[in-house]
Structure formats: C-alpha cells, structure tokens
Design a protein around this motif. Structure first.
Motif, PDB file in Angstrom:
ATOM      1  N   ARG A 172      54.988  65.855  87.315  1.00  0.00           N
ATOM      2  CA  ARG A 172      54.571  64.524  87.838  1.00  0.00           C
ATOM      3  C   ARG A 172      53.930  63.676  86.669  1.00  0.00           C
ATOM      4  NH1 ARG A 172      53.930  62.558  92.568  1.00  0.00           N
ATOM      5  NH2 ARG A 172      54.137  64.597  93.730  1.00  0.00           N
ATOM      6  N   GLY A 173      54.561  62.590  86.245  1.00  0.00           N
ATOM      7  CA  GLY A 173      53.848  61.799  85.698  1.00  0.00           C
ATOM      8  C   GLY A 173      54.445  61.911  83.913  1.00  0.00           C
ATOM      9  N   LEU A 174      55.345  62.608  83.753  1.00  0.00           N
ATOM     10  CA  LEU A 174      55.784  62.851  82.585  1.00  0.00           C
ATOM     11  C   LEU A 174      56.937  62.064  81.950  1.00  0.00           C
ATOM     12  CD1 LEU A 174      55.773  66.581  82.102  1.00  0.00           C
ATOM     13  CD2 LEU A 174      54.018  64.701  81.153  1.00  0.00           C
ATOM     14  N   TYR A 175      57.568  61.018  83.029  1.00  0.00           N
ATOM     15  CA  TYR A 175      58.606  60.234  82.924  1.00  0.00           C
ATOM     16  C   TYR A 175      58.321  59.006  81.937  1.00  0.00           C
ATOM     17  CZ  TYR A 175      61.994  56.712  83.869  1.00  0.00           C
ATOM     18  OH  TYR A 175      62.858  55.878  83.769  1.00  0.00           O
ATOM     19  N   LEU A 176      58.996  58.779  81.055  1.00  0.00           N
ATOM     20  CA  LEU A 176      58.712  57.549  80.233  1.00  0.00           C
ATOM     21  C   LEU A 176      59.867  56.509  80.244  1.00  0.00           C
ATOM     22  CD1 LEU A 176      57.498  58.904  76.746  1.00  0.00           C
ATOM     23  CD2 LEU A 176      56.381  57.418  78.642  1.00  0.00           C
ATOM     24  N   ASP A 177      59.619  55.424  80.533  1.00  0.00           N
ATOM     25  CA  ASP A 177      60.760  54.294  80.664  1.00  0.00           C
ATOM     26  C   ASP A 177      60.361  53.284  79.424  1.00  0.00           C
ATOM     27  OD1 ASP A 177      62.828  53.082  81.353  1.00  0.00           O
ATOM     28  OD2 ASP A 177      61.969  51.778  82.912  1.00  0.00           O
ATOM     29  N   LYS A 178      61.579  52.710  78.990  1.00  0.00           N
ATOM     30  CA  LYS A 178      61.306  51.605  78.062  1.00  0.00           C
ATOM     31  C   LYS A 178      62.528  50.618  78.201  1.00  0.00           C
ATOM     32  CE  LYS A 178      63.554  54.082  74.306  1.00  0.00           C
ATOM     33  NZ  LYS A 178      63.521  55.379  74.429  1.00  0.00           N
ATOM     34  N   GLY A 179      62.015  49.234  78.020  1.00  0.00           N
ATOM     35  CA  GLY A 179      63.198  48.313  78.231  1.00  0.00           C
ATOM     36  C   GLY A 179      62.762  47.183  77.220  1.00  0.00           C
ATOM     37  N   PHE A 180      63.616  46.220  77.289  1.00  0.00           N
ATOM     38  CA  PHE A 180      63.644  44.943  76.654  1.00  0.00           C
ATOM     39  C   PHE A 180      63.602  43.658  77.652  1.00  0.00           C
ATOM     40  CE2 PHE A 180      65.590  48.241  74.229  1.00  0.00           C
ATOM     41  CZ  PHE A 180      64.843  48.287  72.767  1.00  0.00           C
ATOM     42  N   ASN A 181      62.963  42.824  77.282  1.00  0.00           N
ATOM     43  CA  ASN A 181      63.163  41.380  78.038  1.00  0.00           C
ATOM     44  C   ASN A 181      63.226  40.198  77.093  1.00  0.00           C
ATOM     45  OD1 ASN A 181      61.978  42.824  80.250  1.00  0.00           O
ATOM     46  ND2 ASN A 181      59.540  42.543  79.641  1.00  0.00           N
ATOM     47  N   VAL A 182      64.013  39.402  77.438  1.00  0.00           N
ATOM     48  CA  VAL A 182      64.266  38.206  76.671  1.00  0.00           C
ATOM     49  C   VAL A 182      64.294  36.902  77.590  1.00  0.00           C
ATOM     50  CG1 VAL A 182      67.233  38.527  76.807  1.00  0.00           C
ATOM     51  CG2 VAL A 182      65.859  37.283  74.934  1.00  0.00           C
ATOM     52  N   LYS A 183      63.830  35.871  76.805  1.00  0.00           N
ATOM     53  CA  LYS A 183      63.751  34.557  77.487  1.00  0.00           C
ATOM     54  C   LYS A 183      64.260  33.467  76.641  1.00  0.00           C
ATOM     55  CE  LYS A 183      60.077  31.994  78.598  1.00  0.00           C
ATOM     56  NZ  LYS A 183      58.829  31.637  79.150  1.00  0.00           N
ATOM     57  N   PHE A 184      65.044  32.653  77.057  1.00  0.00           N
ATOM     58  CA  PHE A 184      65.855  31.474  76.438  1.00  0.00           C
ATOM     59  C   PHE A 184      65.367  30.263  77.247  1.00  0.00           C
ATOM     60  CE2 PHE A 184      68.649  34.929  75.883  1.00  0.00           C
ATOM     61  CZ  PHE A 184      68.746  35.170  74.573  1.00  0.00           C
ATOM     62  N   ARG A 185      64.636  29.193  76.495  1.00  0.00           N
ATOM     63  CA  ARG A 185      64.198  28.193  76.853  1.00  0.00           C
ATOM     64  C   ARG A 185      64.648  26.682  76.129  1.00  0.00           C
ATOM     65  NH1 ARG A 185      59.233  24.862  76.131  1.00  0.00           N
ATOM     66  NH2 ARG A 185      58.754  25.875  74.104  1.00  0.00           N
ATOM     67  N   ILE A 186      65.048  25.708  76.973  1.00  0.00           N
ATOM     68  CA  ILE A 186      65.490  24.398  76.509  1.00  0.00           C
ATOM     69  C   ILE A 186      64.487  23.727  76.760  1.00  0.00           C
ATOM     70  CG2 ILE A 186      67.110  22.606  76.663  1.00  0.00           C
ATOM     71  CD1 ILE A 186      69.151  24.588  77.645  1.00  0.00           C
ATOM     72  N   TRP A 232      62.138  28.675  71.332  1.00  0.00           N
ATOM     73  CA  TRP A 232      62.925  28.613  72.405  1.00  0.00           C
ATOM     74  C   TRP A 232      63.436  30.116  72.691  1.00  0.00           C
ATOM     75  CZ3 TRP A 232      67.367  31.447  70.615  1.00  0.00           C
ATOM     76  CH2 TRP A 232      67.623  31.390  69.155  1.00  0.00           C
ATOM     77  N   LEU A 233      62.828  30.860  71.880  1.00  0.00           N
ATOM     78  CA  LEU A 233      63.053  32.385  72.359  1.00  0.00           C
ATOM     79  C   LEU A 233      61.849  33.269  72.410  1.00  0.00           C
ATOM     80  CD1 LEU A 233      64.952  34.880  72.301  1.00  0.00           C
ATOM     81  CD2 LEU A 233      64.789  35.002  69.791  1.00  0.00           C
ATOM     82  N   GLU A 234      61.622  34.155  73.529  1.00  0.00           N
ATOM     83  CA  GLU A 234      60.611  34.971  73.799  1.00  0.00           C
ATOM     84  C   GLU A 234      61.370  36.474  73.839  1.00  0.00           C
ATOM     85  OE1 GLU A 234      57.811  34.128  76.755  1.00  0.00           O
ATOM     86  OE2 GLU A 234      57.689  32.057  76.093  1.00  0.00           O
ATOM     87  N   ALA A 235      60.856  37.537  73.257  1.00  0.00           N
ATOM     88  CA  ALA A 235      61.426  38.857  73.485  1.00  0.00           C
ATOM     89  C   ALA A 235      60.329  39.822  73.620  1.00  0.00           C
ATOM     90  CB  ALA A 235      62.293  38.952  72.152  1.00  0.00           C
ATOM     91  N   SER A 236      60.429  40.694  74.499  1.00  0.00           N
ATOM     92  CA  SER A 236      59.286  41.912  74.711  1.00  0.00           C
ATOM     93  C   SER A 236      60.148  43.116  74.611  1.00  0.00           C
ATOM     94  CB  SER A 236      58.427  41.602  75.423  1.00  0.00           C
ATOM     95  OG  SER A 236      59.207  41.689  76.764  1.00  0.00           O
ATOM     96  N   TYR A 237      59.469  44.250  74.247  1.00  0.00           N
ATOM     97  CA  TYR A 237      59.814  45.784  74.307  1.00  0.00           C
ATOM     98  C   TYR A 237      58.577  46.331  75.301  1.00  0.00           C
ATOM     99  CZ  TYR A 237      60.305  50.444  72.792  1.00  0.00           C
ATOM    100  OH  TYR A 237      60.569  51.856  72.638  1.00  0.00           O
ATOM    101  N   PHE A 238      58.929  47.186  76.134  1.00  0.00           N
ATOM    102  CA  PHE A 238      57.809  47.770  76.889  1.00  0.00           C
ATOM    103  C   PHE A 238      58.046  49.209  77.003  1.00  0.00           C
ATOM    104  CE2 PHE A 238      60.868  46.676  79.986  1.00  0.00           C
ATOM    105  CZ  PHE A 238      61.072  47.793  81.006  1.00  0.00           C
ATOM    106  N   TYR A 239      57.165  50.092  77.284  1.00  0.00           N
ATOM    107  CA  TYR A 239      57.097  51.310  77.738  1.00  0.00           C
ATOM    108  C   TYR A 239      56.178  51.352  78.930  1.00  0.00           C
ATOM    109  CZ  TYR A 239      58.761  54.563  74.099  1.00  0.00           C
ATOM    110  OH  TYR A 239      59.538  55.320  73.492  1.00  0.00           O
ATOM    111  N   TYR A 240      56.870  52.135  79.955  1.00  0.00           N
ATOM    112  CA  TYR A 240      56.197  52.203  81.363  1.00  0.00           C
ATOM    113  C   TYR A 240      56.015  53.889  81.666  1.00  0.00           C
ATOM    114  CZ  TYR A 240      56.692  52.355  86.223  1.00  0.00           C
ATOM    115  OH  TYR A 240      56.283  52.904  87.682  1.00  0.00           O
ATOM    116  N   ARG A 241      54.955  54.208  82.244  1.00  0.00           N
ATOM    117  CA  ARG A 241      54.854  55.690  82.437  1.00  0.00           C
ATOM    118  C   ARG A 241      54.154  55.919  83.788  1.00  0.00           C
ATOM    119  NH1 ARG A 241      53.401  61.163  79.669  1.00  0.00           N
ATOM    120  NH2 ARG A 241      54.082  60.075  77.852  1.00  0.00           N
ATOM    121  N   PRO A 242      55.016  55.790  84.891  1.00  0.00           N
ATOM    122  CA  PRO A 242      54.211  56.040  86.296  1.00  0.00           C
ATOM    123  C   PRO A 242      53.725  57.357  86.419  1.00  0.00           C
ATOM    124  CG  PRO A 242      56.619  56.211  86.454  1.00  0.00           C
ATOM    125  CD  PRO A 242      56.330  55.905  85.005  1.00  0.00           C
TER     126      PRO A 242
END
Length: 146
Positions: A35-49, A16-26
């Motif tokens: 240019r291009g040195l910016y780093l972003d990170k974030g989290f995703n979460v999904k709950f399922r019935i 019932w749970l999916e979670a992820s962590y990501f890094y992004y560098r445009p």
C-alpha cells in the motif's frame, strides 16, 4: 496530508503559456502487494489569449497529459476584468467534468478507463470527451480602510 502526497513544479516562460510537472503518491492505493508505493507523474499545460478591447481573455488547458489519467482533464475558460473585479466562466471535461451538469458540446462517448499501464502516453482519444461541467469564479479587490 496523510492520503494525498502531491508535489508540482510550475513554470510560465511566456505570458501566454503555463506548464507544470507533478508527482503524486496516494497512500491508500495498493501497488503490487504494498500500500502507498505507487508513484504517478504527469504534465499540465495551459495556453492563454490576452483580453483585447471588450473581449475576455481565453485559456485552454490540458491536465495530466502523458500520465496515467488520474487527474486528466481539459478546460476552456473565459475571464473578463472589470474595474475592481475579475469574472471567470469555464467548461471542462475529464477531471473537471465529474459533476456532469451540462451536455458535452464537443464529443459524445465515455472516456477510457483509468489504466496504470498508460503512463507516458498521450491519449488523444479522450480529449474533451465524456461528462462535462460548467464552473466559474470571481476575484474582487477590496479597499483597505485606515
């Protein structure tokens, strides 16, 4: 590719749970004076019935929480399984609502502007706010002929 450098680590500790962590560098975004040195990170979460009787399974997801909101979006998806096919219909806001093909049924108003300084903070003010869109998909099993 040359513009999007995106990596993610996903886990599903429960059905019932999916979670992820990501890094992004445009590479096309200027950060400071380079240019291009910016780093972003974030989290995703999904709950399922899970699907029960003749009712579809439901999922609710939140992407790019506690990030800078480049990919921030929320969605609700219903999926029904048939004998040889699955059909999904969803409703999304934020990153998923960019087409704006339906009125937002949850919250009126605009989402906060993207801000590089908001990394690491959860912005509850934006959840299911702003433009909304419907989306869907299907998956079919195709018989293999010998």
């Amino acid at each position: 590719n040359d513009i999007w450098k995106y990596g993610t680590l996903s886990v599903s500790p429960f059905d019932w749970l999916e979670a992820s962590y990501f890094y992004y560098r445009p590479s096309d975004l200027v950060w400071g004076d380079k240019r291009g040195l910016y780093l972003d990170k974030g989290f995703n979460v999904k709950f399922r019935i899970k699907e029960q009787d003749n009712l579809p399974s439901l999922a609710i997801g939140f992407d790019d929480i506690a990030g800078t909101s480049i990919f921030k979006g929320e969605y609700i998806v219903a999926t029904h399984k048939f004998t040889n096919m699955e059909l999904s219909v969803g409703y999304g806001t934020g990153h998923y609502g960019t087409r704006g093909n339906i009125n937002n049924i949850f919250r009126d108003g605009e989402r906060d502007a993207w801000d590089q300084s908001t990394g690491g903070q959860i912005n509850f003010n934006d959840i299911f706010k702003g433009n909304a869109s419907l989306f869907g998909g299907f998956r079919a099993k195709i018989k293999k002929y010998s």
